[in-house]
Write a protein that holds these residues in place. Structure first.
Motif, PDB file in Angstrom:
ATOM      1  N   ALA B   7       0.851  -1.193   0.000  1.00 23.81           N
ATOM      2  CA  ALA B   7       0.000   0.000   0.000  1.00 23.81           C
ATOM      3  C   ALA B   7       0.882   1.237   0.000  1.00 23.81           C
ATOM      4  O   ALA B   7       1.944   1.261   0.624  1.00 23.81           O
ATOM      5  CB  ALA B   7      -0.891   0.000   1.244  1.00 23.81           C
ATOM      6  N   ARG B   8       0.441   2.272  -0.721  1.00 24.73           N
ATOM      7  CA  ARG B   8       1.211   3.524  -0.810  1.00 24.73           C
ATOM      8  C   ARG B   8       0.757   4.489   0.278  1.00 24.73           C
ATOM      9  O   ARG B   8      -0.436   4.672   0.508  1.00 24.73           O
ATOM     10  CB  ARG B   8       0.999   4.170  -2.192  1.00 24.73           C
ATOM     11  CG  ARG B   8       1.802   5.438  -2.443  1.00 24.73           C
ATOM     12  CD  ARG B   8       1.662   5.896  -3.898  1.00 24.73           C
ATOM     13  NE  ARG B   8       0.264   5.947  -4.315  1.00 24.73           N
ATOM     14  CZ  ARG B   8      -0.561   6.974  -4.083  1.00 24.73           C
ATOM     15  NH1 ARG B   8      -0.125   8.045  -3.449  1.00 24.73           N
ATOM     16  NH2 ARG B   8      -1.809   6.947  -4.505  1.00 24.73           N
ATOM     17  N   VAL B   9       1.728   5.082   0.951  1.00 23.26           N
ATOM     18  CA  VAL B   9       1.401   6.003   2.042  1.00 23.26           C
ATOM     19  C   VAL B   9       1.028   7.364   1.463  1.00 23.26           C
ATOM     20  O   VAL B   9       1.808   7.982   0.732  1.00 23.26           O
ATOM     21  CB  VAL B   9       2.591   6.147   3.022  1.00 23.26           C
ATOM     22  CG1 VAL B   9       2.282   7.196   4.085  1.00 23.26           C
ATOM     23  CG2 VAL B   9       2.916   4.796   3.650  1.00 23.26           C
ATOM     24  N   ILE B  10      -0.193   7.816   1.781  1.00 22.50           N
ATOM     25  CA  ILE B  10      -0.673   9.118   1.289  1.00 22.50           C
ATOM     26  C   ILE B  10      -0.334  10.211   2.305  1.00 22.50           C
ATOM     27  O   ILE B  10       0.110  11.292   1.948  1.00 22.50           O
ATOM     28  CB  ILE B  10      -2.201   9.095   1.075  1.00 22.50           C
ATOM     29  CG1 ILE B  10      -2.566   8.019   0.027  1.00 22.50           C
ATOM     30  CG2 ILE B  10      -2.721  10.454   0.634  1.00 22.50           C
ATOM     31  CD1 ILE B  10      -4.060   7.767  -0.064  1.00 22.50           C
ATOM     32  N   ARG B  11      -0.568   9.881   3.596  1.00 25.78           N
ATOM     33  CA  ARG B  11      -0.394  10.900   4.631  1.00 25.78           C
ATOM     34  C   ARG B  11      -0.064  10.220   5.950  1.00 25.78           C
ATOM     35  O   ARG B  11      -0.577   9.124   6.226  1.00 25.78           O
ATOM     36  CB  ARG B  11      -1.708  11.665   4.767  1.00 25.78           C
ATOM     37  CG  ARG B  11      -1.606  13.008   5.444  1.00 25.78           C
ATOM     38  CD  ARG B  11      -2.871  13.839   5.265  1.00 25.78           C
ATOM     39  NE  ARG B  11      -4.068  13.201   5.763  1.00 25.78           N
ATOM     40  CZ  ARG B  11      -5.174  12.997   5.059  1.00 25.78           C
ATOM     41  NH1 ARG B  11      -5.214  13.367   3.798  1.00 25.78           N
ATOM     42  NH2 ARG B  11      -6.217  12.438   5.591  1.00 25.78           N
ATOM     43  N   VAL B  12       0.781  10.835   6.765  1.00 32.82           N
ATOM     44  CA  VAL B  12       1.114  10.284   8.081  1.00 32.82           C
ATOM     45  C   VAL B  12       0.649  11.256   9.154  1.00 32.82           C
ATOM     46  O   VAL B  12       0.928  12.452   9.074  1.00 32.82           O
ATOM     47  CB  VAL B  12       2.639  10.063   8.222  1.00 32.82           C
ATOM     48  CG1 VAL B  12       2.991   9.584   9.626  1.00 32.82           C
ATOM     49  CG2 VAL B  12       3.126   9.060   7.190  1.00 32.82           C
ATOM     50  N   GLU B  13      -0.089  10.730  10.128  1.00 33.40           N
ATOM     51  CA  GLU B  13      -0.494  11.559  11.274  1.00 33.40           C
ATOM     52  C   GLU B  13      -0.242  10.767  12.543  1.00 33.40           C
ATOM     53  O   GLU B  13      -0.892   9.751  12.781  1.00 33.40           O
ATOM     54  CB  GLU B  13      -1.982  11.916  11.180  1.00 33.40           C
ATOM     55  CG  GLU B  13      -2.252  13.114  10.294  1.00 33.40           C
ATOM     56  CD  GLU B  13      -3.734  13.323  10.043  1.00 33.40           C
ATOM     57  OE1 GLU B  13      -4.549  12.872  10.855  1.00 33.40           O
ATOM     58  OE2 GLU B  13      -4.051  13.930   9.006  1.00 33.40           O
ATOM     59  N   ASP B  14       0.702  11.215  13.348  1.00 35.52           N
ATOM     60  CA  ASP B  14       1.077  10.515  14.579  1.00 35.52           C
ATOM     61  C   ASP B  14       1.393   9.047  14.292  1.00 35.52           C
ATOM     62  O   ASP B  14       2.254   8.756  13.493  1.00 35.52           O
ATOM     63  CB  ASP B  14      -0.026  10.642  15.645  1.00 35.52           C
ATOM     64  CG  ASP B  14      -0.283  12.107  15.988  1.00 35.52           C
ATOM     65  OD1 ASP B  14       0.690  12.874  15.950  1.00 35.52           O
ATOM     66  OD2 ASP B  14      -1.437  12.450  16.259  1.00 35.52           O
ATOM     67  N   ASN B  15       0.604   8.171  14.934  1.00 39.78           N
ATOM     68  CA  ASN B  15       0.874   6.742  14.791  1.00 39.78           C
ATOM     69  C   ASN B  15       0.019   6.072  13.728  1.00 39.78           C
ATOM     70  O   ASN B  15      -0.190   4.867  13.751  1.00 39.78           O
ATOM     71  CB  ASN B  15       0.626   6.037  16.129  1.00 39.78           C
ATOM     72  CG  ASN B  15       1.746   6.314  17.092  1.00 39.78           C
ATOM     73  OD1 ASN B  15       2.897   6.470  16.673  1.00 39.78           O
ATOM     74  ND2 ASN B  15       1.424   6.392  18.371  1.00 39.78           N
ATOM     75  N   GLU B  16      -0.486   6.879  12.816  1.00 36.61           N
ATOM     76  CA  GLU B  16      -1.389   6.313  11.819  1.00 36.61           C
ATOM     77  C   GLU B  16      -1.091   6.899  10.449  1.00 36.61           C
ATOM     78  O   GLU B  16      -0.674   8.051  10.345  1.00 36.61           O
ATOM     79  CB  GLU B  16      -2.831   6.637  12.228  1.00 36.61           C
ATOM     80  CG  GLU B  16      -3.849   5.755  11.561  1.00 36.61           C
ATOM     81  CD  GLU B  16      -5.232   5.977  12.149  1.00 36.61           C
ATOM     82  OE1 GLU B  16      -5.613   5.220  13.055  1.00 36.61           O
ATOM     83  OE2 GLU B  16      -5.912   6.926  11.704  1.00 36.61           O
ATOM     84  N   ALA B  17      -1.317   6.088   9.420  1.00 39.97           N
ATOM     85  CA  ALA B  17      -1.140   6.584   8.059  1.00 39.97           C
ATOM     86  C   ALA B  17      -2.405   6.326   7.261  1.00 39.97           C
ATOM     87  O   ALA B  17      -3.120   5.352   7.518  1.00 39.97           O
ATOM     88  CB  ALA B  17       0.040   5.892   7.384  1.00 39.97           C
ATOM     89  N   LEU B  18      -2.675   7.222   6.325  1.00 41.84           N
ATOM     90  CA  LEU B  18      -3.703   6.950   5.328  1.00 41.84           C
ATOM     91  C   LEU B  18      -2.956   6.330   4.149  1.00 41.84           C
ATOM     92  O   LEU B  18      -1.967   6.894   3.672  1.00 41.84           O
ATOM     93  CB  LEU B  18      -4.399   8.250   4.909  1.00 41.84           C
ATOM     94  CG  LEU B  18      -5.530   8.072   3.893  1.00 41.84           C
ATOM     95  CD1 LEU B  18      -6.717   7.365   4.550  1.00 41.84           C
ATOM     96  CD2 LEU B  18      -5.976   9.431   3.350  1.00 41.84           C
ATOM     97  N   VAL B  19      -3.381   5.139   3.716  1.00 45.92           N
ATOM     98  CA  VAL B  19      -2.660   4.449   2.644  1.00 45.92           C
ATOM     99  C   VAL B  19      -3.635   4.077   1.527  1.00 45.92           C
ATOM    100  O   VAL B  19      -4.841   4.010   1.742  1.00 45.92           O
ATOM    101  CB  VAL B  19      -1.944   3.179   3.169  1.00 45.92           C
ATOM    102  CG1 VAL B  19      -0.953   3.525   4.269  1.00 45.92           C
ATOM    103  CG2 VAL B  19      -2.932   2.111   3.633  1.00 45.92           C
ATOM    104  N   ALA B  20      -3.073   3.832   0.345  1.00 42.61           N
ATOM    105  CA  ALA B  20      -3.910   3.443  -0.793  1.00 42.61           C
ATOM    106  C   ALA B  20      -3.469   2.093  -1.330  1.00 42.61           C
ATOM    107  O   ALA B  20      -2.286   1.853  -1.543  1.00 42.61           O
ATOM    108  CB  ALA B  20      -3.808   4.494  -1.888  1.00 42.61           C
ATOM    109  N   VAL B  21      -4.445   1.209  -1.494  1.00 43.22           N
ATOM    110  CA  VAL B  21      -4.215  -0.061  -2.196  1.00 43.22           C
ATOM    111  C   VAL B  21      -4.959   0.092  -3.513  1.00 43.22           C
ATOM    112  O   VAL B  21      -6.189   0.048  -3.525  1.00 43.22           O
ATOM    113  CB  VAL B  21      -4.762  -1.257  -1.392  1.00 43.22           C
ATOM    114  CG1 VAL B  21      -4.535  -2.553  -2.149  1.00 43.22           C
ATOM    115  CG2 VAL B  21      -4.125  -1.325  -0.013  1.00 43.22           C
TER     116      VAL B  21
END
Lengths: 359, 74
Positions: B7-21
């Motif tokens: 999965a590609r990382v779109i955005r990182v916030e603290d201990n979490e990332a928004l990712v795209a598959v």
């Protein structure tokens, strides 16, 4: 999709297949341990691209399939407690226990919720402080770090209504148990994502003590074909060792953060595997520091005597001794819509995979 | 439940990332990984990023396939 499409190139797969056919002389059996590999092999018909000298066996690497009947029975009993919420990975709810399943209990009114991540289970607990949430912890080295991280988070945030019924398992002991049990193997296609956590070192004594070839493989068809080629090269040269094909994700040492979390929260224990029985030091239970998260400490249940499904040969299928078509129930009484055995439930189960791609 | 996907990382916030598959977006916990940034690829497994995908090694693996093909042009 990047890191997917380029490993599905038909021409390249065919080229690797030709190379395997050219060098393979000995009759060999290799086991793909992971259900993800079994799926890819059948989905892309890789088994039809191998010479007759190579026999592929499916192993015990589907976490839903190896969860014991008594574990399901225990989860079912917990689900009947008033005010209880069972937050579970989806596949588990359909696995038949001795008398019921979580799915049946849901239709009887139990509050059973499917979650994708264990962290969602913790959020359910946080949002429902008057209720109790049990997460049935299943899976191998890939999911136990997630459970460990969540338990630590629960402790830090003082969430006292979240519990883990751990049936987490570890891979190397079962791989050794199969060989000691008489399953004749020359090598393993070792699980890529388990190894991403553990590193390749966990397989060293399979090569040095058991004389088995081990190649840690990715999950795309080219990955698996290359892994088979690497295994054939090792076996033809009579030089068993541990090699990594899936180098874009796996290294020797693995994910240290994940390993430390697991070592902090869990300790190894003897564990019961469906069809394989008790295997020494093959499971993970919460260590004393985190024992407060064990539901057994808080709730009393009576688990009825375990009854194994009649005529089901899941055990021998999980050991690679039989294939699904050897089972008289396969695709007759036992189908993905109405599974009798666990191997037909999970999409990664050997029987479900054979069923889906049987034509 | 047990399938891991790149999965590609779109955005990182603290201990979490928004990712795209592909075109589907997911949340990925970063409790098991450090130093993840936008544009990285990770293996997403049951809601957690379990390991980073190494682009150099990925290229090396593909090169190996192409070498086999060169040896056996038929």
């Amino acid at each position: 999709m990047k890191y997917v499409d380029e490993y599905r190139d038909r021409e390249l797969i065919e080229t690797v297949s030709q190379e395997i056919k050219k060098i393979s002389k000995k009759n060999i059996s290799v086991m793909e341990v992971c259900g993800g590999h079994t799926m890819a092999i059948h989905r892309f018909a890789l088994n039809t691209m191998l010479p007759d000298t190579i026999r592929l066996l499916s192993g015990p690497g589907c976490p839903v399939c190896v969860s014991s009947q008594s574990f399901i029975d225990t989860a079912v009993e917990y689900s009947k407690i008033s005010g209880m919420i069972i937050a579970t990975y989806g596949d588990l709810i359909r696995v038949p226990g001795s008398h019921s399943s979580l799915e049946k209990e849901k239709s009887n009114g139990s509050d059973i919720r499917i979650i994708y991540s264990v962290l969602e289970g913790l959020e359910i607990a946080r949002a429902n402080p008057e209720r109790t949430v049990i997460f049935p912890g299943i899976g191998f080295e890939t999911t136990s770090p997630a459970t460990a991280a969540t338990v630590i988070k629960a402790k830090r945030e003082n969430i006292s209504n979240f519990f883990v019924l751990s049936a987490h398992k570890i891979m190397p002991p079962v791989m050794k148990a199969l060989v000691e049990d008489g399953v004749r193997l020359n090598g393993f296609i070792a699980p890529g994502h388990v190894s991403a956590i553990t590193g390749s070192v966990i397989y060293n004594d399979l090569a040095s003590r058991y004389g088995l070839s081990v190649v840690i493989s990715g999950f795309e068809p080219l990955d698996i074909m290359q892994s088979i080629l690497m295994l054939v090269r090792q076996i033809e040269a009579a030089h068993p060792q541990v090699e990594i094909q899936y180098k874009r994700v796996v290294n020797k040492e693995g994910n240290k953060i994940a390993q430390e979390l697991v070592n902090h929260v869990f300790r190894t224990c003897n564990d019961d595997w469906r069809g394989l029985g008790m295997i020494t030091s093959s499971g993970l239970s919460l260590c004393d520091e985190f024992a407060e998260f064990n539901p057994k400490r808080h709730f009393r249940i009576n688990v009825p005597e375990t009854i194994e499904p009649k005529g089901c040969i899941c055990g021998n299928i999980l050991r690679g001794m039989k294939t699904p078509p050897d089972c008289k129930n396969f695709a007759k009484e036992c189908t993905p819509m109405n599974p009798m055995g666990a191997c037909m439930v999970s999409s990664e189960g050997t029987c479900a995979t054979y069923y889906k791609y049987r034509n | 439940m047990c399938l891991g996907v790149p999965a590609r990382v779109i955005r990182v916030e603290d201990n979490e990332a928004l990712v795209a598959v592909g075109s589907v977006e997911y949340k990925a916990s970063l409790l098991l990984l450090e130093d993840i940034k936008e544009g990285d690829y990770i293996i997403l497994h049951a809601g957690f990023a379990i390991e980073k995908v190494d682009p150099v090694e990925a290229g090396e693996t593909l090169k190996l396939f192409l070498e086999i093909e060169k040896d056996f042009p038929e």
